[in-house]
Design an enzyme around this catalytic site. Sequence first.
Site, PDB file in Angstrom:
ATOM      1  N   PHE A  43       5.219 -13.934  10.515  1.00  0.00           N
ATOM      2  CA  PHE A  43       4.731 -14.707  11.673  1.00  0.00           C
ATOM      3  C   PHE A  43       3.934 -15.938  11.279  1.00  0.00           C
ATOM      4  CE2 PHE A  43       5.953 -12.826  15.714  1.00  0.00           C
ATOM      5  CZ  PHE A  43       6.761 -11.822  15.214  1.00  0.00           C
ATOM      6  N   GLY A  48       8.298 -18.127  22.466  1.00  0.00           N
ATOM      7  CA  GLY A  48       8.819 -18.025  23.827  1.00  0.00           C
ATOM      8  C   GLY A  48       9.153 -16.571  24.079  1.00  0.00           C
ATOM      9  N   CYS A  59       7.851 -11.674  26.282  1.00  0.00           N
ATOM     10  CA  CYS A  59       6.680 -10.845  25.950  1.00  0.00           C
ATOM     11  C   CYS A  59       5.439 -11.659  25.621  1.00  0.00           C
ATOM     12  CB  CYS A  59       7.022  -9.918  24.804  1.00  0.00           C
ATOM     13  SG  CYS A  59       8.196  -8.670  25.321  1.00  0.00           S
ATOM     14  N   ARG A 101      14.488 -16.312  28.741  1.00  0.00           N
ATOM     15  CA  ARG A 101      13.207 -16.327  29.449  1.00  0.00           C
ATOM     16  C   ARG A 101      12.124 -16.991  28.592  1.00  0.00           C
ATOM     17  NH1 ARG A 101      12.976 -10.160  31.178  1.00  0.00           N
ATOM     18  NH2 ARG A 101      13.652  -9.992  29.021  1.00  0.00           N
TER      19      ARG A 101
HETATM   20  C1  UDX Z   1       7.624  -9.561  20.550  1.00  0.00           C
HETATM   21  C2  UDX Z   1       6.910  -8.616  19.564  1.00  0.00           C
HETATM   22  O1  UDX Z   1       7.230  -8.999  18.230  1.00  0.00           O
HETATM   23  C3  UDX Z   1       7.275  -7.170  19.822  1.00  0.00           C
HETATM   24  O2  UDX Z   1       6.523  -6.327  18.973  1.00  0.00           O
HETATM   25  C4  UDX Z   1       7.004  -6.836  21.284  1.00  0.00           C
HETATM   26  O3  UDX Z   1       7.414  -5.524  21.570  1.00  0.00           O
HETATM   27  C5  UDX Z   1       7.694  -7.821  22.206  1.00  0.00           C
HETATM   28  O4  UDX Z   1       7.318  -9.150  21.877  1.00  0.00           O
HETATM   29  P1  UDX Z   1      10.083 -10.591  20.785  1.00  0.00           P
HETATM   30  O5  UDX Z   1       9.541 -11.328  21.964  1.00  0.00           O
HETATM   31  O6  UDX Z   1      11.388  -9.883  20.908  1.00  0.00           O
HETATM   32  O7  UDX Z   1       9.023  -9.466  20.307  1.00  0.00           O
HETATM   33  O8  UDX Z   1      10.248 -11.639  19.605  1.00  0.00           O
HETATM   34  P2  UDX Z   1       9.543 -12.003  18.220  1.00  0.00           P
HETATM   35  O9  UDX Z   1      10.522 -11.825  17.136  1.00  0.00           O
HETATM   36  O10 UDX Z   1       8.244 -11.356  18.045  1.00  0.00           O
HETATM   37  O11 UDX Z   1       9.338 -13.585  18.417  1.00  0.00           O
HETATM   38  C6  UDX Z   1       8.590 -14.097  19.508  1.00  0.00           C
HETATM   39  C7  UDX Z   1       8.569 -15.598  19.504  1.00  0.00           C
HETATM   40  O12 UDX Z   1       7.761 -16.090  18.460  1.00  0.00           O
HETATM   41  C8  UDX Z   1       9.927 -16.265  19.323  1.00  0.00           C
HETATM   42  O13 UDX Z   1      10.024 -17.345  20.217  1.00  0.00           O
HETATM   43  C9  UDX Z   1       9.919 -16.768  17.893  1.00  0.00           C
HETATM   44  O14 UDX Z   1      10.728 -17.885  17.709  1.00  0.00           O
HETATM   45  C10 UDX Z   1       8.449 -17.086  17.721  1.00  0.00           C
HETATM   46  N1  UDX Z   1       7.994 -17.027  16.323  1.00  0.00           N
HETATM   47  C11 UDX Z   1       7.967 -15.839  15.663  1.00  0.00           C
HETATM   48  C12 UDX Z   1       7.552 -18.191  15.691  1.00  0.00           C
HETATM   49  O15 UDX Z   1       7.539 -19.285  16.278  1.00  0.00           O
HETATM   50  N2  UDX Z   1       7.092 -18.110  14.399  1.00  0.00           N
HETATM   51  C13 UDX Z   1       7.047 -16.941  13.720  1.00  0.00           C
HETATM   52  O16 UDX Z   1       6.619 -16.946  12.569  1.00  0.00           O
HETATM   53  C14 UDX Z   1       7.515 -15.764  14.365  1.00  0.00           C
END
Ligand code: UDX
Length: 429
Positions: free
Chosen positions: A249, A257, A260, A327
């Site tokens: 992360f 986006g 969640c 979404r």
């Molecule tokens: C997230 C949580 O990870 C999960 O534990 C929870 O149950 C639901 O919300 P999700 O929304 O499916 O899961 O996606 P995730 O892979 O966590 O990414 C979320 C957003 O963060 C994405 O838009 C992704 O592009 C962004 N992101 C993620 C970044 O911009 N940088 C990163 O390093 C990681």
Amino acid sequence: MKISVIGTGYVGLTTGVCFAEIGHTVLCVDNDKAKIALLKKNKVPIYEPGLEVILKKNVQNKRLSFSTDIKEAVKKSEVIFISVGTPPREDGSADLSYIENVASEIAKNMDGYKLIVDKSTVPVETGEKVELTIKRNLKKNIPFDVASNPEFLREGSAVYDTFNPDRVVIGVSSKKAEDILREIYKPLKTKILVTDIKSAEIIKHASNSFLATKISFINAVANICERCGADVEKVAEGMGLDKRIGSAFLNAGLGFGGFCFPKDLEAFLWISEKLGYQFDLLKNVREINEYQKHIFVKKIEDALWVIKGKTIGILGLAFKPNTDDMRFAPSIDIIKTLQNEGAKIKAFDPKATEKAKEVLKNVAYCKNPYQVAKDADCLAILTEWDEVKNIDLKKIKKLLKHPIIIDGRNIFNPKEMAKLGFVYKSMGR
Ligand code: UDX
């Protein structure tokens, strides 16, 4: 065990299917008749890698079935998971009306002990309200327990995450509820953390808000890197090697986006304020996230000068790869801003096109990246799909009107792009 899961969204459906796969008998319930009809034909209404195969297998071996009837669910199972939506309201709070509805329906149909487990993401103190709702709607004095079991699966890797969780959190107020939930999760052989109900509820909001904070933090760092000529990828690598920070992360880009992070951040802010604490850090996290989209559009403007009348090719629409979920996808705001400025938009996404058509009008949707590139004034990368990472850059360069790529996900190497003759702008490097 005999389990019912009420609500067949990403979380409910994946949970139900995976519970069946590890040996339980599962009934998945939803009041959306069309969705249940589709599921009964072994079709999954969302794009989620691997889900349809195990769904089919478990329907065939009779461990998994579908219904629109909560009554049937309550009669057939001792454990009922509530996994309905908690969409955001205008003030940022979560709309808990679906949870309340399901809780009262369960109560009205109860004929013996039930464990009612909340799996939906909810603000702290929801467990108490669910318990109260059930008590108010019970016809006679029947014993029951309420528990919280937040879900941490990610879209796009939901099946893998369900079978390989870092931890399972169960918030309980009785030994009986703890024992039942331990039994359900036993086949996963994973770390189980047992807490009180309120702590479990907060763990979910705090985890998502913390991860969102990590993303906004690295995006803020990216903006500093850009101003002084440092490389955020290297900075993130150097930070991530510290075990206390960790490398996950820390990908700078267009920000988070999906359904969640944005909504859970708002809901956590809302509940904090309600409890009398100003969690201003989270407001900043939100602002930084919004600003990233603005920065990205600015990069396109800088590269093209005048946007009006230009054709901009978009690669990737979904909020992240391996999902068709649109979404709160950054693509929505970015494309609408560019359209408002008079740009013509062509776009490609391997899976999200149909859903994108519902929210993004006047876009020429293309079958592949090359159709997008043909005669476009520049390309903008919004989602790091493999189909985008693996494009033939030489072919793309020939098709584009000008060799300009603005990359919101840092998928290419700036030096190599320069060697290939591209004007290449990415985030924080
Ligand atoms: C997230 C949580 O990870 C999960 O534990 C929870 O149950 C639901 O919300 P999700 O929304 O499916 O899961 O996606 P995730 O892979 O966590 O990414 C979320 C957003 O963060 C994405 O838009 C992704 O592009 C962004 N992101 C993620 C970044 O911009 N940088 C990163 O390093 C990681």
